[in-house]
Enzyme design. Structure first.
Site, PDB file in Angstrom:
ATOM      1  N   ASP A  67      -0.420   4.884  -4.096  1.00 12.42           N
ATOM      2  CA  ASP A  67      -0.091   5.954  -3.152  1.00 12.42           C
ATOM      3  C   ASP A  67       1.349   6.438  -3.283  1.00 12.42           C
ATOM      4  OD1 ASP A  67       0.842   3.513  -2.215  1.00 12.42           O
ATOM      5  OD2 ASP A  67      -0.484   3.456  -0.483  1.00 12.42           O
ATOM      6  N   ASP A 136      -3.749  -2.997  10.423  1.00 10.45           N
ATOM      7  CA  ASP A 136      -5.023  -2.439  10.901  1.00 10.45           C
ATOM      8  C   ASP A 136      -6.123  -2.525   9.842  1.00 10.45           C
ATOM      9  OD1 ASP A 136      -4.049  -0.629   9.081  1.00 10.45           O
ATOM     10  OD2 ASP A 136      -3.854   1.039  10.498  1.00 10.45           O
ATOM     11  N   HIS A 138      -5.814  -1.491   6.666  1.00 13.82           N
ATOM     12  CA  HIS A 138      -5.808  -0.448   5.628  1.00 13.82           C
ATOM     13  C   HIS A 138      -5.475  -1.046   4.256  1.00 13.82           C
ATOM     14  CE1 HIS A 138      -1.339   0.319   6.695  1.00 13.82           C
ATOM     15  NE2 HIS A 138      -1.327  -0.046   5.433  1.00 13.82           N
ATOM     16  N   GLU A 143      -6.486   4.532   6.036  1.00  7.15           N
ATOM     17  CA  GLU A 143      -6.394   4.065   7.413  1.00  7.15           C
ATOM     18  C   GLU A 143      -7.803   3.854   7.986  1.00  7.15           C
ATOM     19  OE1 GLU A 143      -3.663   3.084   8.401  1.00  7.15           O
ATOM     20  OE2 GLU A 143      -2.021   4.543   8.264  1.00  7.15           O
TER      21      GLU A 143
HETATM   22  C1  F6R Z   1       1.181   0.530  -0.161  1.00  3.30           C
HETATM   23  C2  F6R Z   1      -0.093  -0.078   0.231  1.00  3.30           C
HETATM   24  C3  F6R Z   1      -0.284  -0.494   1.652  1.00  3.30           C
HETATM   25  C4  F6R Z   1       0.450  -1.805   1.935  1.00  3.30           C
HETATM   26  C5  F6R Z   1       0.268  -2.227   3.400  1.00  3.30           C
HETATM   27  C6  F6R Z   1       1.008  -3.503   3.703  1.00  3.30           C
HETATM   28  O1  F6R Z   1       1.135   0.881  -1.536  1.00  3.30           O
HETATM   29  O2  F6R Z   1      -0.962  -0.212  -0.575  1.00  3.30           O
HETATM   30  O3  F6R Z   1      -1.649  -0.650   1.914  1.00  3.30           O
HETATM   31  O4  F6R Z   1      -0.059  -2.802   1.086  1.00  3.30           O
HETATM   32  O5  F6R Z   1       0.730  -1.209   4.230  1.00  3.30           O
HETATM   33  O6  F6R Z   1       2.369  -3.288   3.598  1.00  3.30           O
HETATM   34  P1  F6R Z   1       3.400  -4.501   3.606  1.00  3.30           P
HETATM   35  O7  F6R Z   1       3.140  -5.265   2.354  1.00  3.30           O
HETATM   36  O8  F6R Z   1       4.751  -3.863   3.593  1.00  3.30           O
HETATM   37  O9  F6R Z   1       3.107  -5.298   4.823  1.00  3.30           O
END
Ligand code: F6R
Length: 265
Positions: A67, A136, A138, A143
């Site tokens: 992303d 959540d 994701h 999301e």
């Molecule tokens: C970003 C991604 C997101 C993160 C998630 C957890 O490329 O894939 O799904 O893996 O938001 O983020 P952290 O690791 O910062 O808790």
């Protein structure tokens, strides 16, 4: 799903490094899907260390990130382009022409999303997809309520994700509200998914993903349907798993020859 529980974040990252290295030794021209955020940082340090100290080579590897924020200049310190350059790319012998992130500044976002999907297909598809998980549930920026068959597209971040990412931007008001993310369906087509999670704040999401119902309200639960998915989590992230003793028993009893094969647990 294979669930591996390690004592702490460092052990989780080391184990994830072994996992990626095992794939790389079997397939030096690996197509590697990558995530950003705090969770994979230990893995990226581990890969950089192995490259520096043991000559682990990524010269033939192709990468695709999950992303990128929309509207953030690629050289902004919090863009995922910058994040990947600083935390991984500049520390490895990757060919920059084979590293890919969605262009969040493309004039035509829909065309960019279609081109990103086409580029993944042209590379032969993702072999190994590294994932983190949001509070959540994701994955990528898919999301809750994301279609479980979604493809690369624009998504609006939830308030919870904006708040969680505010720490990188110095305030929630500075976090972009939109991102390009590969879809759950795109992730699902990877040969193998490796989901990492650390800390008690992820325990609810991990439990929902592994032991909860398959639901778009927890996009990571779609991984229950994936043929080859391994989760490596630390103790803190595993506290919500009702069957954690069983997962430990399975992993501890794995014969050496089966380590990090695509076991289809
Ligand atoms: C970003 C991604 C997101 C993160 C998630 C957890 O490329 O894939 O799904 O893996 O938001 O983020 P952290 O690791 O910062 O808790």
């Amino acid at each position: 799903m294979e669930i591996v529980i390690k004592p702490n974040c460092e052990a989780m990252s080391h184990c994830a490094g072994d996992f990626v290295e095992a794939w790389l030794s079997r397939k030096p021209d690996l197509v590697l899907g990558l995530a950003t955020g705090s969770t994979p940082l230990g893995l990226y340090r581990e890969l950089a260390r192995r490259h520096r100290d043991s000559g682990l080579s990524f010269a033939r590897v192709t990468t695709f990130n999950l992303d990128e924020y929309i509207g953030l200049p690629a050289d902004h310190p919090q863009s995922y382009h910058s994040f990947m350059r600083e935390s991984l790319f500049r520390r490895l012998d990757l060919d920059p022409r084979r590293t890919h992130l969605p262009d969040g500044n493309a004039a035509d976002i829909a065309a960019e999303c279609a081109a990103y999907e086409a580029a993944i297909r042209a590379a032969g598809g993702i072999d190994l997809q590294v994932l983190g998980i949001g509070h959540d549930g994701h994955i990528g920026f898919n999301e809750p309520s994301s279609s479980l068959r979604s493809r690369t597209r624009i998504k609006t971040l939830t308030e919870q994700t904006i708040r969680a990412n505010a720490r990188f931007f110095g305030g929630a008001d500075k976090v972009p509200h939109h991102a390009i993310t590969v879809g759950v369906g795109t992730i699902f087509e990877a040969q193998c998914c490796l989901l990492l999670a650390t800390g008690t704040e992820k325990a609810g999401a991990v439990a929902a993903a592994v032991e909860g119902p398959l639901t778009a309200m927890c996009p990571a639960s779609a991984l229950q349907f994936h043929e080859f998915c391994t989760l490596i989590v630390d103790e803190a992230a595993a506290v919500g798993l009702k069957r954690r003793d069983y997962y430990r028993y399975v992993y501890d009893g794995k014969p050496d020859w089966q380590q990090w094969e695509k076991t289809g647990a």
